[in-house]
Design an enzyme around this catalytic site. Structure first.
Site, mmCIF file in Angstrom:
data_model
loop_
_atom_site.group_PDB
_atom_site.id
_atom_site.type_symbol
_atom_site.label_atom_id
_atom_site.label_comp_id
_atom_site.label_asym_id
_atom_site.label_seq_id
_atom_site.Cartn_x
_atom_site.Cartn_y
_atom_site.Cartn_z
ATOM 1 N N CYS A 53 0.810 -1.220 0.000
ATOM 2 C CA CYS A 53 0.000 0.000 0.000
ATOM 3 C C CYS A 53 0.842 1.268 0.000
ATOM 4 O O CYS A 53 0.292 2.367 -0.022
ATOM 5 C CB CYS A 53 -0.969 -0.034 1.170
ATOM 6 S SG CYS A 53 -1.999 -1.512 1.079
ATOM 7 N N LYS A 98 -9.407 8.261 2.011
ATOM 8 C CA LYS A 98 -9.882 6.867 1.922
ATOM 9 C C LYS A 98 -11.289 6.730 2.503
ATOM 10 O O LYS A 98 -11.982 5.756 2.215
ATOM 11 C CB LYS A 98 -8.944 5.918 2.674
ATOM 12 C CG LYS A 98 -7.604 5.679 1.980
ATOM 13 C CD LYS A 98 -6.817 4.582 2.662
ATOM 14 C CE LYS A 98 -5.454 4.349 2.028
ATOM 15 N NZ LYS A 98 -4.444 5.360 2.434
ATOM 16 N N GLU A 148 -0.733 5.913 13.383
ATOM 17 C CA GLU A 148 -0.379 7.069 12.549
ATOM 18 C C GLU A 148 -0.541 8.369 13.331
ATOM 19 O O GLU A 148 0.255 9.301 13.178
ATOM 20 C CB GLU A 148 -1.250 7.088 11.276
ATOM 21 C CG GLU A 148 -0.831 8.189 10.310
ATOM 22 C CD GLU A 148 -1.557 8.123 8.963
ATOM 23 O OE1 GLU A 148 -2.506 7.335 8.824
ATOM 24 O OE2 GLU A 148 -1.143 8.882 8.059
ATOM 25 N N HIS A 186 -2.475 8.277 5.733
ATOM 26 C CA HIS A 186 -2.711 6.927 5.234
ATOM 27 C C HIS A 186 -4.119 6.514 5.678
ATOM 28 O O HIS A 186 -4.882 5.967 4.896
ATOM 29 C CB HIS A 186 -1.642 5.975 5.761
ATOM 30 C CG HIS A 186 -1.699 4.609 5.160
ATOM 31 N ND1 HIS A 186 -1.707 4.405 3.802
ATOM 32 C CD2 HIS A 186 -1.775 3.374 5.721
ATOM 33 C CE1 HIS A 186 -1.774 3.090 3.552
ATOM 34 N NE2 HIS A 186 -1.823 2.459 4.697
ATOM 35 N N HIS A 222 -9.719 2.095 -0.112
ATOM 36 C CA HIS A 222 -8.258 1.941 -0.100
ATOM 37 C C HIS A 222 -7.816 1.341 -1.437
ATOM 38 O O HIS A 222 -8.090 0.173 -1.709
ATOM 39 C CB HIS A 222 -7.859 1.049 1.079
ATOM 40 C CG HIS A 222 -6.396 0.985 1.328
ATOM 41 N ND1 HIS A 222 -5.452 1.518 0.468
ATOM 42 C CD2 HIS A 222 -5.702 0.448 2.364
ATOM 43 C CE1 HIS A 222 -4.245 1.304 0.958
ATOM 44 N NE2 HIS A 222 -4.360 0.654 2.104
ATOM 45 N N PHE A 232 1.899 -3.226 3.962
ATOM 46 C CA PHE A 232 2.196 -4.521 4.584
ATOM 47 C C PHE A 232 3.670 -4.849 4.341
ATOM 48 O O PHE A 232 4.188 -4.632 3.238
ATOM 49 C CB PHE A 232 1.330 -5.629 3.961
ATOM 50 C CG PHE A 232 -0.075 -5.717 4.514
ATOM 51 C CD1 PHE A 232 -0.545 -4.860 5.503
ATOM 52 C CD2 PHE A 232 -0.938 -6.709 4.034
ATOM 53 C CE1 PHE A 232 -1.845 -4.977 6.003
ATOM 54 C CE2 PHE A 232 -2.244 -6.832 4.533
ATOM 55 C CZ PHE A 232 -2.694 -5.962 5.514
#
Lengths: 81, 422
Positions: free
Chosen positions: B168, B341, B319, B308, B346, B405
């Site tokens: 991502c 998002k 975050e 994010h 996403h 990830f």
């Protein structure tokens, strides 16, 4: 299956499977030079032919196919044989 | 602080995403707080726990590709060709038929998973009809570099091309890496972006198993709720975005419209876990700090952060901590943060590029887009997330965060043209 029927189905496959312009397809059209079918496209076409006509086309027979007419002849022979 | 003689600016934008099939309609929807999430139509979702996603509706690849080309490309590559066609038009650049100029233009394109639709089709064929029937185009459709490869073919980009696959964070890496190539003087123009199209039953099932996806199936438009106490996972999106990056003098010389400067790029790794962020946010903070240093900015200089903000329990909390570490508590309390998002879902490998685009437009228009579905703040997410309604404000410097990830952390900083210190 009549030859005319085979030709018609073959043209249909070229349009539906390879996205070719139907106006450019004629018996003398060469796959590579006239129809711009590349090596991957030839493999796709053979697989589609095998499915459509329920025949088996070995690689060594497929290697020499250059024109639409030759491919149709091969299918006609397979169906007759 | 690093000194760069060669500065990089953004001169073109393009996108297809769940909010729209072009830049301005997408931006208008984001400003208005529209959700792109709905029940899945790409497959029958009756067997998967999650039945919702943010799909790109009404996309017709034939608007950008000949039928013959389109059928040889996976949906994710079709998306990228569309976004890139728009972006090059927007920048007023066209290298087709100009091989000399084309040698100085490259592409870096991120993708998380690549051609998943084609992969599944090929696998179904193998299982149902046997090895001899697997389509010869399966491999070229599924490989994750084909968006970069086909962009070079379609638009005659003959310079360096590469593919980033950091999950991502992939397309944030793509933009940063492309900017670096310009800074180093290898090229003057780069196509940078990312794409993803993995709304397939297999991928939804797999993300469900890893407990990452929201299952708020009855309220699709309310499912993606970053930083909200009721969040229960991310919502899968799809789409692509492209930024045209250009060396500043090159852009000025041809009188190109300059949206913003790419002023900072930071990267770090959590070195912690395959899916979970390192608790406390130290890893993510280091990426943001590196980007600030690269741009020659202080934490207090950042006006807006496109987070994010995935809407997962772990990300949004971590975050938030990371922003406090990187900017300092005081600056963190004052910065406007939003997660688009909440509207787009996403986009995985496409997320970094779409959110970079949103950040650039935020600077252009002086608008922070909202975080929608922000109804019930999580006590551990206690910053200013621009809840539910856009905000008009001066944005000189915007940061865009992307985490993947594997523990990949990327932060990009965009600055208003002329607003970055030397």
């Amino acid at each position: 299956m009549e030859r005319a029927e085979i030709e018609a189905k073959f043209t249909q496959l070229l349009v539906s499977e390879l996205g070719l312009d139907e106006a450019k397809i004629n018996p003398e059209a060469r796959f590579e030079e006239d129809l711009e079918v590349d090596s991957l496209g030839v493999v796709e076409l053979l697989m589609a032919l095998e499915d459509e006509f329920d025949v088996t086309i070995p690689d060594e027979e497929a290697e020499n196919l250059a024109t639409v007419r030759q491919a149709v002849e091969l299918v006609v022979a397979k169906l007759a044989g | 602080m690093r000194q760069h003689d060669r500065r990089v600016v953004v001169t073109g934008l393009g996108t297809v995403n769940p909010l729209g099939l072009d830049v301005e309609s997408s931006w208008a929807a984001a400003r208005a707080g529209v959700s792109g999430v709905d029940r899945i139509t790409a497959f029958d979702p009756s067997n998967t726990a999650t039945k919702i996603a943010a799909e790109v509706g009404d996309f017709d690849p034939l608007e950008y590709l000949e039928h013959k080309e389109a059928r040889r490309l996976d949906r994710y590559t079709q998306f990228f060709v569309a976004a890139t066609s728009q972006a090059l038009d927007d920048a007023g650049l066209d290298y087709r038929g100009d091989d000399r100029a084309a040698a100085g233009v490259g592409a870096v394109v991120g993708a998380g998973l690549g051609g998943m639709h084609s992969f599944i089709e090929g696998l179904d064929t193998l299982r149902e009809r046997g090895a001899a029937r697997v389509n010869p185009l399966t491999i070229t459709k599924l490989i994750p570099n084909m968006a970069a490869g086909y962009a070079s073919i379609a638009f005659n980009l003959q310079g360096p091309t590469n593919c980033t696959v950091t999950a991502c964070a992939a397309s944030a890496n793509a933009i940063g890496d492309a900017a670096e190539m310009i800074r180093r003087g290898i090229v003057d123009v780069m196509v940078a972006g990312g794409s993803e199209a993995v709304i397939v039953e297999f991928a939804v099932a797999a993300f469900n198993s890893s407990k990452a996806l929201s299952t708020r199936n009855d309220e699709p438009t309310r499912a993606s709720r970053p930083f909200d106490a009721g969040r229960d996972g991310f919502v899968m999106g799809e789409g692509a975005a492209t930024l045209i990056l250009e060396e500043r003098e090159h852009a000025v010389a041809r009188r190109a419209r300059i949206y913003a400067e790419v002023s900072g790029y930071g990267m770090s790794s959590d070195a912690y876990h395959v899916t979970l962020p390192r608790p406390g946010g130290a890893g993510q903070a280091r990426a943001m700090e590196m980007a600030l240093k690269d741009a020659g900015l202080q934490g207090s200089d950042i006006d807006y952060i496109n987070a994010h903000g995935t809407s997962t329990a772990a990300n949004d909390r971590t975050e938030t901590s990371a922003i406090k570490i990187a900017l300092g508590e005081q600056a963190a309390a004052g910065v406007a943060i939003s997660s688009t998002k909440s509207m787009t879902g996403h986009l995985l490998g496409g997320a970094g590029a779409l959110e970079a685009m949103m950040s650039v437009l935020a600077i252009r228009d002086g608008i922070a887009p909202p975080t929608i579905n922000h109804d019930d703040p999580d006590p551990e997410c206690d910053l200013d997330y621009v809840p539910n309604v856009e905000r008009s404000m001066t944005i000189r410097h915007a940061m865009s965060n992307s985490f993947g990830f594997g523990g990949h952390n990327v932060a990009l900083i965009f600055s208003a043209p002329g607003d970055r210190p030397h």
